[in-house]
Scaffold this motif. Structure first.
Motif, PDB file in Angstrom:
ATOM      1  N   GLU A 456      46.993  28.123  26.841  1.00 55.30           N
ATOM      2  CA  GLU A 456      46.116  27.334  27.704  1.00 55.30           C
ATOM      3  C   GLU A 456      44.675  27.373  27.213  1.00 55.30           C
ATOM      4  O   GLU A 456      43.929  26.408  27.404  1.00 55.30           O
ATOM      5  CB  GLU A 456      46.198  27.850  29.146  1.00 55.30           C
ATOM      6  N   GLU A 459      44.662  24.769  24.415  1.00 54.62           N
ATOM      7  CA  GLU A 459      45.674  23.762  24.714  1.00 54.62           C
ATOM      8  C   GLU A 459      45.402  22.433  24.021  1.00 54.62           C
ATOM      9  O   GLU A 459      46.314  21.789  23.501  1.00 54.62           O
ATOM     10  CB  GLU A 459      45.764  23.550  26.227  1.00 54.62           C
ATOM     11  N   LEU A 539      39.836  20.176  27.954  1.00 53.51           N
ATOM     12  CA  LEU A 539      40.340  21.346  28.682  1.00 53.51           C
ATOM     13  C   LEU A 539      39.991  21.249  30.170  1.00 53.51           C
ATOM     14  O   LEU A 539      40.803  21.603  31.032  1.00 53.51           O
ATOM     15  CB  LEU A 539      39.769  22.636  28.076  1.00 53.51           C
ATOM     16  N   GLU A 542      42.230  18.825  31.822  1.00 52.36           N
ATOM     17  CA  GLU A 542      43.505  19.468  32.151  1.00 52.36           C
ATOM     18  C   GLU A 542      43.414  20.178  33.503  1.00 52.36           C
ATOM     19  O   GLU A 542      44.313  20.085  34.338  1.00 52.36           O
ATOM     20  CB  GLU A 542      43.877  20.491  31.069  1.00 52.36           C
ATOM     21  N   ASP A 562      46.559  29.499  34.603  1.00 56.09           N
ATOM     22  CA  ASP A 562      46.298  28.427  33.640  1.00 56.09           C
ATOM     23  C   ASP A 562      44.894  27.875  33.821  1.00 56.09           C
ATOM     24  O   ASP A 562      44.201  27.557  32.847  1.00 56.09           O
ATOM     25  CB  ASP A 562      47.315  27.304  33.813  1.00 56.09           C
ATOM     26  N   ASN A 566      42.154  27.796  30.814  1.00 56.37           N
ATOM     27  CA  ASN A 566      41.521  26.553  30.362  1.00 56.37           C
ATOM     28  C   ASN A 566      39.997  26.673  30.386  1.00 56.37           C
ATOM     29  O   ASN A 566      39.311  26.229  29.449  1.00 56.37           O
ATOM     30  CB  ASN A 566      41.935  25.382  31.239  1.00 56.37           C
ATOM     31  N   CYS A 570      37.367  26.491  27.255  1.00 52.61           N
ATOM     32  CA  CYS A 570      36.225  25.580  27.264  1.00 52.61           C
ATOM     33  C   CYS A 570      34.936  26.347  26.971  1.00 52.61           C
ATOM     34  O   CYS A 570      34.093  25.888  26.185  1.00 52.61           O
ATOM     35  CB  CYS A 570      36.130  24.880  28.619  1.00 52.61           C
TER      36      CYS A 570
END
Length: 640
Positions: A456, A459, A539, A542, A562, A566, A570
């Motif tokens: 993640e 990702e 990200l 997402e 997750d 993320n 970032c």
């Protein structure tokens, strides 16, 4: 007549049930249960309107009595039913696979407008199915000459079965191949529609509008008893009667043969990457977009991309090597996305969730070479593709930042970060797979979320390999029905639904092989500063479209793991770009961290389904505030 009405009620009822299930599930996962009552209000209104249409049709037929006026009325309603059901059958064949994506995209926009827009969206999505069902059952009953309770009983039985089946599918109690279901029920409905068309032709001939009423193609009354069970079944389902005129049977045969040939015509099917489908009326989408973000201003010198539901038009099909800007304007009726691929379908850049009427910009750094552009209306399939050529100096290696040694060093450090996360992903997946294969459910459940965290964090880089990402991270429903569902979420379903873990031992082995292959490929990836900037923005996309809605980990509800990963990824990407653009985002990242910290439990996070709507809304607010700042990074890096 009972069977035909049951089939109509089952198919249209299941379509409507799936629509409602998707809307309710999305609102629940987004923490907006307060809007679910608006969905039910819209559904209730659709049911009332559909019932009123049925009463109106029946009352009109009774008022007309008998004679030419009634025959004309029944003929017109029959032809209208045939037109509507034919359009709906082909529409569902085309959009069934994107059911969830289009609905959730429209619903996000409607939520920005208010509860009445959510209710209107649900109303229009369901009333279409209800009116079609009532009109078709009425026409089928008239064509079969059935005046009893059988048509209504069959329709209500079909609807009841559809509601139960829709509930079972949406709660994962049952798993059916919806593509196959709609294919075969669609084929049967084409035959039912052929019978209704035959009856419409008969009515027009009886009223003197069409000639040839006395030209009989066959009369089998002397060979078969019209009251026999088989004659009754044929007449009550597809309106094949012992006696028919040449024009009647010709219309039946022509319609059935042409429509079935078109319906079963092979369609190109490709695996879908993760997606987010019943299309909602354009008025609702337009109203929703008024309350959402406004179109982005066009970039001077940018390549204009006009995306419709059927076309992807670029203002140029070539460009010089170096930074490029694509301004993507969605003039269609579906949420779309735009991709630029290098050789092997490696994603160089992407911009997602472009709602109808909006424009979003994609900044990419392109060396000389051959590329492919793709618009994906409905965010599904391989998309509408075209070749794109980049010429000039460049050897096919992403444009480096060698002119700025500090930035080049930062980019190299980020690439090391990606490789470290890929190695950690292999290590933790190895332990997770071992627990699954050993049948240790508790250990596998404990390892599931931590094992996914390295993936993640990187990702958007990992997703650039379009063949591996669906195999590792696809959710149920994200893939073409012909493609096997594998990866983490397939095992997640088995772990939390109490399934036999030996059934996914092969899936676990394949997962480890795919994760290992991903590490190998990432080891050879060279990134540019602009790719890193786009990745940081993606990200947060997402988080906003999947994690904050609770859609990602629908069985384990570990979405906050997750979410956090993320955001960490970032942060790492933005930190790498400080030599090019110091965004001063520490306060925004700190706000996200503080909000997430409220849900820490030991080394992990609370289950997402325990969050209340206001809590989910606060998470969304801090992420959106951060995303607004990060969205400026790609343009700043590109223009540096």
């Amino acid at each position: 007549m009972f069977f035909a009405s049951l089939l109509i009620g089952l198919r249209d009822g299941l379509e409507a049930s799936l629509v409602v299930a998707i809307l309710v599930a999305f609102l629940a996962r987004a923490g907006r249960r307060d809007r679910i009552r608006h969905v039910w209000a819209g559904v209730g209104g659709a049911v009332v309107v559909s019932a009123a249409v049925g009463v109106l049709l029946t009352s009109a037929a009774a008022w007309l009595g008998a004679g030419t006026r009634l025959e004309l009325f029944e003929a017109v309603t029959s032809l209208a039913a045939v037109t509507l059901v034919t359009w709906m059958i082909f529409w569902m064949r085309r959009t069934a696979r994107s059911l969830r994506g289009e609905l959730t995209g429209r619903l996000e926009n409607a939520m920005r407008v208010g509860g009445w827009a959510v209710a209107a969206m649900a109303f229009f999505a369901v009333v279409r199915e209800g009116v079609e069902m009532v009109l078709l059952v009425f026409a089928a009953a008239e064509s079969a000459g059935s005046a009893g309770a059988a048509p209504l009983a069959g329709m209500l039985t079909g609807v009841a079965a559809a509601v139960g089946l829709g509930w079972a599918v949406s709660t994962a109690t049952a798993r059916i191949d919806l593509g196959r279901f709609f294919t075969w029920t669609g084929a049967l409905l084409i035959l039912v529609a052929a019978g209704i068309l035959k009856y419409g032709v008969h009515g027009l001939q009886s009223a003197g509008v069409l000639p040839g009423g006395n030209r009989i193609a066959f009369d089998l009354a002397g060979l078969m008893d019209p009251t026999s069970w088989y004659a009754t079944v044929l007449a009550g389902t597809v309106n094949l009667t012992p006696r028919a005129s040449v024009l009647e049977i010709g219309a039946w045969l022509a319609f059935a043969m042409i429509m079935l040939a078109l319906f079963f015509r092979p369609a190109h099917a490709t695996p879908r990457p993760r997606t987010q489908a019943v299309a909602v009326l354009g008025a609702v989408a337009a109203l929703a977009s008024c309350g959402g973000p406004q179109p982005a201003p066009a970039d001077a010198g940018a390549i204009a991309v006009t995306a419709t539901d059927t076309e992807c038009r670029l203002s140029a099909d070539h460009a010089p090597a170096g930074p490029q800007v694509f301004d993507v304007h969605n003039t269609g009726g579906k949420v779309t996305e735009f991709y630029v691929y290098a050789a092997g379908d490696r994603i160089v850049g992407e911009v997602e969730n472009i709602a109808p009427g909006l424009t979003r910009s994609l900044h990419v750094d392109l060396p000389a070479g051959a590329y492919t552009t793709s618009c994906r209306p409905g965010m599904t399939g391989a998309g509408i593709r075209a070749a794109f050529t980049v010429s000039g100096s460049g050897s096919g290696t992403p444009v480096a930042s060698s002119a700025d040694p500090a930035l080049a060093a930062a980019v190299a450090a980020y690439q090391d970060y990606v490789r470290q996360q890929a190695a950690a992903f292999v290590e933790q997946t190895t332990a997770f797979v071992a627990a699954v294969k050993a049948g240790d459910r508790a250990k596998a459940q404990a390892l599931y979320a931590p094992a996914r965290a390295p993936y993640e964090r990187i990702e958007t880089v990992a997703e650039s390999f379009g063949d591996l990402d669906p195999k590792i991270d696809a959710r149920d429903g994200d893939l073409d029905p012909a493609v096997a569902w594998t990866g983490y979420h397939r095992i997640e379903q088995q772990l939390w639904n109490g399934g036999d873990l030996t059934a996914v031992a092969g899936v676990a082995d394949q997962l480890l092989a795919d994760v290992t292959e991903l590490r190998t490929r990432l080891g050879g990836v060279t990134l540019s500063a602009l790719e890193i900037a786009n990745g940081a923005k993606s990200l947060l996309d997402e988080v906003a479209t999947k994690k904050v809605t609770g859609e990602e980990d629908r069985y384990s509800h570990t979405d906050l793991w997750d979410f956090a990963a993320n955001v960490e990824g970032c942060r790492a990407a933005v930190a790498a770009l400080k030599p090019a653009y110091d965004a001063h985002l520490d306060d925004q990242f700190a706000a996200v961290d503080a909000e997430l910290a409220k849900y820490r439990q030991g080394a992990g996070y609370a289950a997402y389904d325990t969050l209340q709507p206001p809590q989910a809304q606060r998470l969304a607010a801090v992420v959106n505030a951060l995303a607004e700042q990060v969205s400026a990074v790609p343009a700043a890096v590109a223009h540096r």
